[in-house]
Every structure is written in structure tokens, then in C-alpha cells.
Design a protein around this motif. Structure first.
Motif, short mmCIF file in Angstrom:
data_model
loop_
_atom_site.label_atom_id
_atom_site.label_comp_id
_atom_site.label_asym_id
_atom_site.label_seq_id
_atom_site.Cartn_x
_atom_site.Cartn_y
_atom_site.Cartn_z
N GLY A 69 0.82 -1.20 0.00
CA GLY A 69 0.00 0.00 0.00
C GLY A 69 0.86 1.25 0.00
O GLY A 69 2.09 1.18 0.07
N ASP A 70 0.21 2.39 -0.07
CA ASP A 70 0.90 3.68 -0.07
C ASP A 70 1.17 4.10 1.38
O ASP A 70 0.30 4.68 2.03
CB ASP A 70 0.04 4.72 -0.80
N VAL A 71 2.35 3.80 1.87
CA VAL A 71 2.67 4.03 3.28
C VAL A 71 2.63 5.52 3.61
O VAL A 71 2.20 5.91 4.71
CB VAL A 71 4.05 3.43 3.63
N ALA A 72 3.06 6.37 2.68
CA ALA A 72 3.01 7.81 2.94
C ALA A 72 1.58 8.29 3.16
O ALA A 72 1.32 9.17 3.98
CB ALA A 72 3.66 8.57 1.78
N LEU A 73 0.64 7.68 2.43
CA LEU A 73 -0.76 8.02 2.64
C LEU A 73 -1.21 7.59 4.04
O LEU A 73 -1.94 8.31 4.72
CB LEU A 73 -1.63 7.35 1.58
#
Length: 303
Positions: free
Chosen positions: A93-97
Motif C-alpha cells: 500500500g501507499d505508506v506515505a498516505l
């Protein structure tokens, strides 16, 4: 639960967890909301509006006792947990998100969590605790144990980035250990009623966990959010900050019974999230579609 644990140990443990969250944050995590609003907005609507409504529906459908009903609403109002970042990373997944959502939601929860919890207390009217509720002074305590440690952690990250990087893994391990101890402590404190509680809420908590993960994934996909972002939303919405919910129940509401739903959820959410993540990543056709690997994150190494 032992008063020293309720009044001192739990708030300190939660403050340490929130300090660890602060160590992983930079101001850009908040600025990213403005630059890439779609995924953040969809996830926050699901977290702040859809989940409390779903929890209320489940509470009514399962005809929970007033005390457990308040506990479920408190759990539903709690923001995502920091462990969502790890699960998002595991399932691409998009960890920054995730980091952005955790940061923003933790700030918003200082307002929404007391509102939803007090509304639940007024509606279900639990018998125990006569004056049960989160008054202004207790809301300030939530602010103190949630936002102040995060702010300190961010300051340390900005002034001592090397220290923040070295502390990332120990703090994550410590957070998992703290959650385990908090869950065990709550179960031990309510050991005489654990069997009845599990019979009352075990299935419902499992349903709520699956519903949280599903809403977090399906709704963003329907809206047009990418696969990676949807996985991040799912983990953020499905993995709640159970430690926060338990701390508020035990320390501020003086009720271990209200903490039980969060304790049960704390046990179930990790294996359920792992199975759910495996299920939604078995097929990766979306990754081949144009834009499927788009991300709200900047190319900044965070770990």
C-alpha cells in the motif's frame, strides 16, 4: 483495573506510542492533504462518518448492553493505529498516505472522539458511573496525551533525524508490546465477565473489523482511488488505535467494561487484517492499468 495502571501507566504508554508516531512525521505529511485531497478525503469520510454509523447499526442489531454499546462507539471513533503503516507496507500500500491519514485523523479525533463518545453515552445511558462522560477537562487530557507527544516527536524528528531513524524500529516493537499488555490487563481486570463479553460481542467485533477493512478498500476503489492508495485506506481504517480507546475508557471514563470492545478488537484486528490484505492482493491486475501505481507520496525515504 489497578488505579496506578489506569491513571499513570496507560496514559504514559499511549504518550510513548504517540511520540513514536511523531518521530515518523514531517510537516509535508499535513501539506500533502492539500496537494492530493481525493484519497485523503475519501478515507476520512469513511473513518469519521461511515464507521460510526456502521458501528451504531451493529450495536442496535446485536442489542448490546449500554456499557458495551458505548465501548463500541468509542472504538469506532478512535483514529487509525500506527501499526497500519506496517501492514500497508507488507501488502504494497501507499505508506506515505497511511502516515498522512494517521497524522490528520489523530488531530481531528481530539474533537470528534469526545463528541461521538458523549453522544453514545447520552443515547445508551449506561448505568455505571452516574456522571460518565468526557467533560472539557477530560478532553484536554486527550489533547495532552495525543497531540503533545506527537508534536514533541515531530520536533525531535526535525532537529535530530538520526535519532528519529534509530528509534523507529524500537518504538514500533514497543508499541506492539504496549498494546499486548494493555489488552491483557483489560482482560484480566474483567476476567470474571470475559466469557459473557465474548459471547455478547465476539462475533460483532469480528464483523465490524471486516466491515472496517472492506469499507476502507471498496469505497476508495469505487471513487477511483488507485489500488495502492485503497490498500493504505483499508489498513488505516481497519486497524484502530485500540490503545487510545482503552486508555480513555479506563483512565478517563473509569470503566474497564467500556474498554472490552477495544480489547477484543485489539486481539482480532491483526490476524484479520493480515488475511484481508492477503485476499485483496492475490490479484494484481490493477497494477498493470495506467495510473495504478500512482501515489500521493513524494519520493522521500521515510524508514
Amino acid at each position: 483495573m489497578d488505579s496506578a495502571l489506569a491513571t499513570t501507566a496507560l496514559p504514559i504508554a499511549l504518550a510513548i506510542i504517540m511520540f513514536g508516531l511523531g518521530l515518523s512525521l514531517v510537516p509535508a505529511d499535513f501539506a500533502r492533504v492539500v496537494r492530493h485531497p481525493k484519497a485523503v478525503a475519501v478515507a476520512l469520510v469513511c473513518q469519521l462518518l461511515v464507521l460510526p454509523a456502521a458501528a451504531f447499526g451493529l450495536v442496535v442489531a446485536f442489542d448490546l448492553s449500554p456499557v458495551l454499546a458505548v465501548g463500541m462507539m468509542l472504538l469506532a471513533a478512535s483514529p487509525g493505529g500506527t501499526t497500519a503503516n506496517l501492514f500497508s507496507h507488507l501488502f504494497r500500500g501507499d505508506v506515505a498516505l497511511n502516515v498522512t491519514l494517521t497524522a490528520v485523523n489523530s488531530v481531528i479525533a481530539v474533537v470528534t472522539l469526545p463528541v461521538i463518545t458523549n453522544a453514545a453515552i447520552a443515547h445508551f445511558d449506561p448505568a455505571e458511573g452516574g456522571t460518565l462522560g468526557l467533560q472539557f477537562g477530560k478532553v484536554l487530557q486527550i489533547f495532552a496525551i495525543v497531540l503533545v507527544p506527537v508534536a514533541i516527536g515531530m520536533w525531535v524528528r526535525g532537529t535530530r533525524p538520526g535519532f528519529a531513524a534509530r528509534m523507529d524500529r524500537p518504538v514500533r516493537i514497543g508499541s506492539a508490546a504496549v498494546l499486548a499488555l494493555v489488552v491483557i490487563g483489560t482482560v484480566v481486570a474483567e476476567r470474571d465477565n470475559v466469557g459473557d463479553y465474548l459471547a455478547d460481542i465476539g462475533i460483532m467485533v469480528l464483523v465490524f473489523c471486516l466491515l472496517s477493512l472492506s469499507v476502507g478498500y471498496v469505497v476508495p476503489r469505487i471513487i477511483g482511488v488507485t489500488q495502492r492508495q485503497s490498500i493504505a485506506c483499508s489498513m488505516e481504517i481497519g486497524i484502530h488505535n485500540s490503545t487510545l480507546a482503552i486508555t480513555i475508557a479506563v483512565s478517563l471514563l473509569d470503566s474497564t467494561a467500556i474498554a472490552v470492545p477495544a480489547a477484543v478488537y485489539g486481539v482480532l484486528m491483526f490476524p484479520v487484517a493480515a488475511l484481508f490484505g492477503w485476499a485483496i492482493t492475490r490479484r494484481r491486475e490493477d497494477a498493470a492499468q495506467p495510473g495504478a501505481e500512482d501515489s500521493v507520496s513524494e519520493p522521500v525515504e521515510r524508514r
